[in-house]
Design a protein around this motif. Sequence first.
Motif, short mmCIF file in Angstrom:
data_model
loop_
_atom_site.label_atom_id
_atom_site.label_comp_id
_atom_site.label_asym_id
_atom_site.label_seq_id
_atom_site.Cartn_x
_atom_site.Cartn_y
_atom_site.Cartn_z
N LEU A 15 0.81 -1.22 0.00
CA LEU A 15 0.00 0.00 0.00
C LEU A 15 0.85 1.26 0.00
CD1 LEU A 15 -2.67 -1.37 2.45
CD2 LEU A 15 -3.00 -0.87 0.03
N GLY A 16 1.87 1.25 -0.85
CA GLY A 16 2.69 2.44 -1.03
C GLY A 16 2.14 3.32 -2.13
N LEU A 17 3.02 4.05 -2.79
CA LEU A 17 2.61 4.97 -3.85
C LEU A 17 1.83 4.27 -4.96
CD1 LEU A 17 2.80 7.65 -5.49
CD2 LEU A 17 4.98 6.79 -6.37
N MET A 18 2.37 3.18 -5.50
CA MET A 18 1.73 2.51 -6.63
C MET A 18 0.44 1.81 -6.22
SD MET A 18 3.56 3.21 -9.28
CE MET A 18 3.21 1.97 -10.53
N GLY A 19 0.52 0.97 -5.19
CA GLY A 19 -0.66 0.24 -4.76
C GLY A 19 -1.75 1.16 -4.26
N GLY A 20 -1.36 2.17 -3.50
CA GLY A 20 -2.34 3.12 -2.98
C GLY A 20 -3.00 3.94 -4.08
N SER A 21 -2.21 4.38 -5.05
CA SER A 21 -2.76 5.18 -6.15
C SER A 21 -3.69 4.34 -7.02
CB SER A 21 -1.62 5.77 -6.99
OG SER A 21 -0.84 6.67 -6.24
N LEU A 22 -3.33 3.08 -7.27
CA LEU A 22 -4.22 2.20 -8.02
C LEU A 22 -5.53 1.98 -7.27
CD1 LEU A 22 -1.76 -0.45 -9.46
CD2 LEU A 22 -3.38 0.91 -10.80
N ALA A 23 -5.43 1.81 -5.96
CA ALA A 23 -6.64 1.63 -5.15
C ALA A 23 -7.56 2.84 -5.26
CB ALA A 23 -6.25 1.38 -3.69
N LEU A 24 -6.98 4.04 -5.17
CA LEU A 24 -7.79 5.26 -5.28
C LEU A 24 -8.48 5.34 -6.64
CD1 LEU A 24 -5.44 7.96 -3.68
CD2 LEU A 24 -7.55 7.03 -2.70
N GLU A 25 -7.71 5.07 -7.70
CA GLU A 25 -8.27 5.17 -9.05
C GLU A 25 -9.38 4.15 -9.29
OE1 GLU A 25 -7.89 7.36 -11.25
OE2 GLU A 25 -6.06 8.41 -10.74
N LEU A 26 -9.17 2.92 -8.81
CA LEU A 26 -10.17 1.88 -9.04
C LEU A 26 -11.44 2.13 -8.23
CD1 LEU A 26 -7.91 -1.29 -9.28
CD2 LEU A 26 -8.99 0.01 -11.12
N LYS A 27 -11.28 2.68 -7.04
CA LYS A 27 -12.46 3.05 -6.27
C LYS A 27 -13.27 4.10 -7.02
CE LYS A 27 -12.36 4.19 -2.03
NZ LYS A 27 -11.94 4.88 -0.78
N LYS A 28 -12.57 5.07 -7.59
CA LYS A 28 -13.24 6.18 -8.28
C LYS A 28 -13.89 5.73 -9.58
CE LYS A 28 -10.78 9.10 -10.64
NZ LYS A 28 -9.84 10.18 -11.02
N LEU B 180 -1.06 -0.27 6.78
CA LEU B 180 -2.43 -0.76 6.69
C LEU B 180 -3.41 0.20 7.37
CD1 LEU B 180 -2.25 -4.62 7.31
CD2 LEU B 180 -3.24 -3.48 5.33
N GLN B 181 -3.07 0.58 8.59
CA GLN B 181 -3.96 1.47 9.32
C GLN B 181 -4.07 2.83 8.64
OE1 GLN B 181 -5.97 0.55 11.90
NE2 GLN B 181 -6.89 2.52 11.41
N LYS B 182 -2.95 3.33 8.14
CA LYS B 182 -2.96 4.62 7.46
C LYS B 182 -3.83 4.55 6.20
CE LYS B 182 -0.96 7.85 8.35
NZ LYS B 182 -1.36 9.11 9.05
N ALA B 183 -3.76 3.43 5.49
CA ALA B 183 -4.57 3.26 4.28
C ALA B 183 -6.06 3.25 4.61
CB ALA B 183 -4.18 1.97 3.56
N VAL B 184 -6.41 2.67 5.76
CA VAL B 184 -7.80 2.70 6.21
C VAL B 184 -8.20 4.12 6.58
CG1 VAL B 184 -9.41 1.94 7.99
CG2 VAL B 184 -7.81 0.30 6.99
N ASP B 185 -7.34 4.78 7.35
CA ASP B 185 -7.64 6.14 7.82
C ASP B 185 -7.81 7.12 6.66
OD1 ASP B 185 -7.42 5.15 10.38
OD2 ASP B 185 -5.38 5.90 10.71
N LEU B 186 -7.03 6.93 5.61
CA LEU B 186 -7.08 7.83 4.46
C LEU B 186 -8.18 7.46 3.47
CD1 LEU B 186 -3.25 8.23 3.74
CD2 LEU B 186 -4.78 9.95 4.73
N GLY B 187 -8.86 6.35 3.74
CA GLY B 187 -9.93 5.92 2.85
C GLY B 187 -9.45 5.28 1.57
N ILE B 188 -8.19 4.83 1.56
CA ILE B 188 -7.64 4.19 0.37
C ILE B 188 -8.21 2.78 0.21
CG2 ILE B 188 -5.50 3.33 -0.68
CD1 ILE B 188 -4.05 5.65 0.72
N ILE B 189 -8.36 2.08 1.33
CA ILE B 189 -8.92 0.73 1.30
C ILE B 189 -10.16 0.66 2.18
CG2 ILE B 189 -6.70 -0.36 0.81
CD1 ILE B 189 -6.56 -1.17 3.78
N GLY C 10 4.92 5.36 0.60
CA GLY C 10 3.97 5.12 1.67
C GLY C 10 2.55 5.47 1.25
N PRO C 11 1.56 5.09 2.05
CA PRO C 11 0.16 5.36 1.72
C PRO C 11 -0.13 6.85 1.54
CG PRO C 11 0.31 3.80 3.53
CD PRO C 11 1.70 4.31 3.30
N GLU C 12 0.59 7.69 2.28
CA GLU C 12 0.37 9.14 2.18
C GLU C 12 0.73 9.67 0.79
OE1 GLU C 12 2.03 8.38 6.41
OE2 GLU C 12 2.34 7.64 4.36
N ALA C 13 1.57 8.93 0.07
CA ALA C 13 2.01 9.37 -1.25
C ALA C 13 0.99 9.06 -2.34
CB ALA C 13 3.34 8.71 -1.60
#
Length: 285
Positions: free
Chosen positions: A9-22, A38-47, A124-127
């Motif tokens: 859930l870094g830059l690539m995985g997190g960005s793909l998650a955001l795009e696919l959700k949208k 993992l927790q940061k990804a939940v907090d940011l709404g990525i997953i 990281g997820p923040e990226a």
Amino acid sequence: MKNVAVIGLGLMGGSLALELKKSTWATIYGIDKNPEHLQKAVDLGIIFEKVDIEKVKEVDTVILAAPVNVIPELALQVLDRIGDDTLVFDVGSTKTMVCDAVRNHPKRKNFVALHPIAGTEFSGPEAAIYDLFKGKVNIICEQQLSESRILEKAVKLFELLKMRNVFMDSPVQHDKHIAYVSHLSHISSFMLGKTVLEIENDEKNIFDMAGSGFASTVRLAKSNPNTWTPILLQNKEYVLKSLEEYIKNLNQFKEVLTKNSEEEVYQIMQNTNRIKGVLAGIKNN
């Protein structure tokens, strides 16, 4: 696409998650060995939810966005668990080792070896950001080994992200070319940063005197060593060849500068200016 598991859930995985959700409204499940990520990804709404690897049995798409030294074994673990209709793809910057690892797996047909050429120097997820992939190139290797309907699913997914899909039969050729156009750039940036830090003892001088040229050239030196160390080691053969050529050119430039040859210094830079046309042609394709 309804349920997606993103592993890493870094830059690539997190960005793909955001795009696919949208773009697909898929439910995104996250897997990462770092509990803080993992927790940061939940907090940011990525997953939507934190899960373990057994969840891949229930999803229709699995994205492998872990470091490249982890991906080959991870791909095998995922392929051991998935259903017959599940798409599995990795987004690693090297392709030979993962392709070799899965080549004889009974579910190799479910795997698509690809490399979206996109990124930033952050991690990281923040990226994770939207539109990271828009207008970029996605390289798909060994497409002939993927089942046609699985491949089509991957192709359409990246078209949905506004990427241009390019096919390469050989993962070896991918790794060879990417060593020059990506991996060498990162080494050059890291070594420029290292050189300046070693010469300039007063760091304030760096910030006071650094122009946009230095900032843009050294930007990649901010990249995560946890990501780039395994990439460079895994692609060592072609990275070393690209370094040999680069060092040869640096030494040549040093020699003509040492002998104060204005004509040769000018000519080297003039000849290299044609890169503008090359890059413009790529951008317009």
